[in-house]
Structure formats: C-alpha cells, structure tokens
Design a protein around this motif. Structure first.
Motif, PDB file in Angstrom:
ATOM      1  N   PHE A  45     193.206  34.916 -73.990  1.00 56.54           N
ATOM      2  CA  PHE A  45     194.436  35.515 -73.496  1.00 56.54           C
ATOM      3  C   PHE A  45     195.516  34.446 -73.449  1.00 56.54           C
ATOM      4  CE2 PHE A  45     191.007  38.142 -72.162  1.00 56.54           C
ATOM      5  CZ  PHE A  45     191.481  39.423 -72.366  1.00 56.54           C
ATOM      6  N   CYS A  46     196.668  34.791 -74.009  1.00 60.02           N
ATOM      7  CA  CYS A  46     197.774  33.853 -74.111  1.00 60.02           C
ATOM      8  C   CYS A  46     198.966  34.353 -73.310  1.00 60.02           C
ATOM      9  CB  CYS A  46     198.217  33.699 -75.568  1.00 60.02           C
ATOM     10  SG  CYS A  46     196.908  33.162 -76.672  1.00 60.02           S
ATOM     11  N   TYR A  47     199.702  33.402 -72.772  1.00 59.15           N
ATOM     12  CA  TYR A  47     200.972  33.694 -72.120  1.00 59.15           C
ATOM     13  C   TYR A  47     202.046  32.997 -72.944  1.00 59.15           C
ATOM     14  CZ  TYR A  47     204.749  33.794 -68.747  1.00 59.15           C
ATOM     15  OH  TYR A  47     205.967  34.004 -68.128  1.00 59.15           O
ATOM     16  N   LYS A  48     202.947  33.776 -73.492  1.00 58.83           N
ATOM     17  CA  LYS A  48     203.982  33.254 -74.399  1.00 58.83           C
ATOM     18  C   LYS A  48     203.352  32.390 -75.495  1.00 58.83           C
ATOM     19  CE  LYS A  48     207.888  33.237 -71.228  1.00 58.83           C
ATOM     20  NZ  LYS A  48     208.934  32.398 -70.600  1.00 58.83           N
ATOM     21  N   GLU A 109     197.954  32.076 -59.961  1.00 59.42           N
ATOM     22  CA  GLU A 109     198.126  30.623 -59.852  1.00 59.42           C
ATOM     23  C   GLU A 109     198.162  29.985 -61.246  1.00 59.42           C
ATOM     24  OE1 GLU A 109     198.660  28.591 -57.066  1.00 59.42           O
ATOM     25  OE2 GLU A 109     199.028  30.558 -56.159  1.00 59.42           O
ATOM     26  N   ALA A 110     197.304  30.436 -62.128  1.00 58.15           N
ATOM     27  CA  ALA A 110     197.287  29.900 -63.496  1.00 58.15           C
ATOM     28  C   ALA A 110     198.584  30.240 -64.227  1.00 58.15           C
ATOM     29  CB  ALA A 110     196.090  30.446 -64.262  1.00 58.15           C
ATOM     30  N   LEU A 111     199.005  31.477 -64.132  1.00 58.12           N
ATOM     31  CA  LEU A 111     200.248  31.880 -64.804  1.00 58.12           C
ATOM     32  C   LEU A 111     201.448  31.133 -64.242  1.00 58.12           C
ATOM     33  CD1 LEU A 111     199.718  35.713 -65.218  1.00 58.12           C
ATOM     34  CD2 LEU A 111     199.898  34.014 -67.042  1.00 58.12           C
ATOM     35  N   ASN A 112     201.438  30.868 -62.953  1.00 54.29           N
ATOM     36  CA  ASN A 112     202.557  30.131 -62.353  1.00 54.29           C
ATOM     37  C   ASN A 112     202.699  28.729 -62.938  1.00 54.29           C
ATOM     38  OD1 ASN A 112     203.418  32.228 -60.762  1.00 54.29           O
ATOM     39  ND2 ASN A 112     202.253  31.568 -58.966  1.00 54.29           N
ATOM     40  N   LEU A 113     201.601  28.113 -63.347  1.00 53.09           N
ATOM     41  CA  LEU A 113     201.680  26.811 -64.003  1.00 53.09           C
ATOM     42  C   LEU A 113     202.512  26.899 -65.278  1.00 53.09           C
ATOM     43  CD1 LEU A 113     197.956  25.654 -63.708  1.00 53.09           C
ATOM     44  CD2 LEU A 113     199.893  24.804 -62.370  1.00 53.09           C
ATOM     45  N   TYR A 114     202.354  27.984 -66.001  1.00 52.48           N
ATOM     46  CA  TYR A 114     203.088  28.179 -67.254  1.00 52.48           C
ATOM     47  C   TYR A 114     204.509  28.654 -66.986  1.00 52.48           C
ATOM     48  CZ  TYR A 114     198.519  27.765 -69.448  1.00 52.48           C
ATOM     49  OH  TYR A 114     197.293  27.309 -69.864  1.00 52.48           O
ATOM     50  N   LEU A 118     205.311  23.648 -65.409  1.00 54.23           N
ATOM     51  CA  LEU A 118     204.520  22.483 -65.008  1.00 54.23           C
ATOM     52  C   LEU A 118     203.652  21.938 -66.137  1.00 54.23           C
ATOM     53  CD1 LEU A 118     203.409  23.459 -61.401  1.00 54.23           C
ATOM     54  CD2 LEU A 118     205.165  21.829 -62.079  1.00 54.23           C
ATOM     55  N   LEU A 119     203.442  22.748 -67.161  1.00 54.99           N
ATOM     56  CA  LEU A 119     202.559  22.324 -68.254  1.00 54.99           C
ATOM     57  C   LEU A 119     203.333  22.013 -69.535  1.00 54.99           C
ATOM     58  CD1 LEU A 119     199.727  24.907 -67.650  1.00 54.99           C
ATOM     59  CD2 LEU A 119     199.791  22.528 -66.967  1.00 54.99           C
ATOM     60  N   LYS A 120     204.601  21.697 -69.420  1.00 57.05           N
ATOM     61  CA  LYS A 120     205.411  21.432 -70.607  1.00 57.05           C
ATOM     62  C   LYS A 120     204.843  20.316 -71.484  1.00 57.05           C
ATOM     63  CE  LYS A 120     209.868  22.990 -68.997  1.00 57.05           C
ATOM     64  NZ  LYS A 120     211.223  22.631 -68.596  1.00 57.05           N
ATOM     65  N   THR A 121     204.207  19.334 -70.844  1.00 61.00           N
ATOM     66  CA  THR A 121     203.675  18.216 -71.618  1.00 61.00           C
ATOM     67  C   THR A 121     202.310  18.496 -72.201  1.00 61.00           C
ATOM     68  OG1 THR A 121     202.776  17.221 -69.627  1.00 61.00           O
ATOM     69  CG2 THR A 121     204.977  16.517 -70.298  1.00 61.00           C
ATOM     70  N   SER A 122     201.688  19.612 -71.810  1.00 61.30           N
ATOM     71  CA  SER A 122     200.367  19.954 -72.357  1.00 61.30           C
ATOM     72  C   SER A 122     200.524  20.352 -73.809  1.00 61.30           C
ATOM     73  CB  SER A 122     199.743  21.118 -71.583  1.00 61.30           C
ATOM     74  OG  SER A 122     199.467  20.731 -70.276  1.00 61.30           O
ATOM     75  N   THR A 123     199.477  20.120 -74.589  1.00 61.89           N
ATOM     76  CA  THR A 123     199.524  20.515 -75.986  1.00 61.89           C
ATOM     77  C   THR A 123     199.382  22.015 -76.100  1.00 61.89           C
ATOM     78  OG1 THR A 123     197.166  20.122 -76.196  1.00 61.89           O
ATOM     79  CG2 THR A 123     198.643  18.342 -76.875  1.00 61.89           C
ATOM     80  N   LYS A 124     200.044  22.573 -77.046  1.00 59.76           N
ATOM     81  CA  LYS A 124     200.018  24.019 -77.262  1.00 59.76           C
ATOM     82  C   LYS A 124     198.645  24.444 -77.758  1.00 59.76           C
ATOM     83  CE  LYS A 124     202.741  27.644 -79.350  1.00 59.76           C
ATOM     84  NZ  LYS A 124     203.894  27.961 -80.154  1.00 59.76           N
ATOM     85  N   ASN A 125     198.140  25.568 -77.221  1.00 56.25           N
ATOM     86  CA  ASN A 125     196.860  26.165 -77.620  1.00 56.25           C
ATOM     87  C   ASN A 125     195.703  25.189 -77.512  1.00 56.25           C
ATOM     88  OD1 ASN A 125     198.046  28.616 -78.121  1.00 56.25           O
ATOM     89  ND2 ASN A 125     198.316  28.196 -80.296  1.00 56.25           N
ATOM     90  N   THR A 126     195.649  24.482 -76.413  1.00 54.80           N
ATOM     91  CA  THR A 126     194.561  23.539 -76.187  1.00 54.80           C
ATOM     92  C   THR A 126     193.282  24.253 -75.909  1.00 54.80           C
ATOM     93  OG1 THR A 126     196.226  22.190 -75.072  1.00 54.80           O
ATOM     94  CG2 THR A 126     193.956  21.450 -74.986  1.00 54.80           C
TER      95      THR A 126
END
Length: 126
Positions: A45-48, A109-114, A118-126
C-alpha cells in the motif's frame, strides 16, 4: 508465477482470505491517496506513490500481518520489530475480532509521517 492482486486474496483459504480483504478495506479507506499494488509477492500500500505498509502472511505463524515500512519511527507497543532495524509488524488473528482502535492508530501515525514531510529524506519506495 505472477499473480494479480485480486488473485492473491482469492487464492487464500478462509479465514485468512476474509481477514486480508477486511484489512485491505480498512487501509484503503484511510485516505483517498492510498493505492494498492503488489511487490515482492506481498500486497503493498502506497501513499502518494510511496510505500508505507505491506500486508502479508507470517509463514511460521500462518496469520496475516501488517508491516509498517517506517516502523522504527513508530513508538507503538503493539508493533513488533523482531530482528528488523527499520520495519515493524502487527500480527492479526484471523479468528478473532480486529482491534480496530490499534490498527487505526498505527495506520494514522504512519500516514502522519508522510503527510507532515518527516520522511522527506527517506528513499522513495524503500
């Protein structure tokens, strides 16, 4: 063998099949920007377009679980990290009533990170 998302659900035996389908509906109803796909043999499941959780079956326990991609950022006692450093899981007993309060809390809580970036520096589709 490649199977479609719908075939994945319908290839499972009861009560796991119904459990997975119910969890799918719970997840998809959280936000209209959530989409479903399949990666590495698991429901994803993906968000954006960024993976935020997986839905799969624990091969040892033979029960469904929700795996949170950014679990390390979620301080929720119901989530288990096991030997994982990043992801955490929430097991769901297919023979019992869902703990909707906990499931919704974990998901929000997970969706709020996105949502908050807060996760801008995370790699996409990790």
């Amino acid at each position: 063998m490649f199977e479609t998302v719908e075939n994945y659900y319908h290839s499972k035996k009861e009560p796991i099949k119904s459990c997975l389908l119910a969890l799918k509906e719970i997840i998809l109803r959280l936000d209209p920007l959530i989409t479903e796909t399949q990666k590495w043999g698991m429901l994803c499941f993906c968000y954006k377009n960024r993976i935020f959780c997986y839905l799969s079956i624990d091969s040892k326990k033979d029960i469904p679980y929700i795996m949170m991609v950014e679990g390390r950022h979620l301080d929720i006692p119901a989530l288990e990290s096991g030997n994982r450093s990043k992801m955490k899981v929430f097991h769901v007993d297919p023979n019992a009533d869902f703990d909707l309060v906990t499931i919704n809390h974990i998901m929000q809580e997970a969706l709020n990170l996105y949502r908050t970036g807060l996760l801008k520096t995370s790699t996409k589709n990790t």
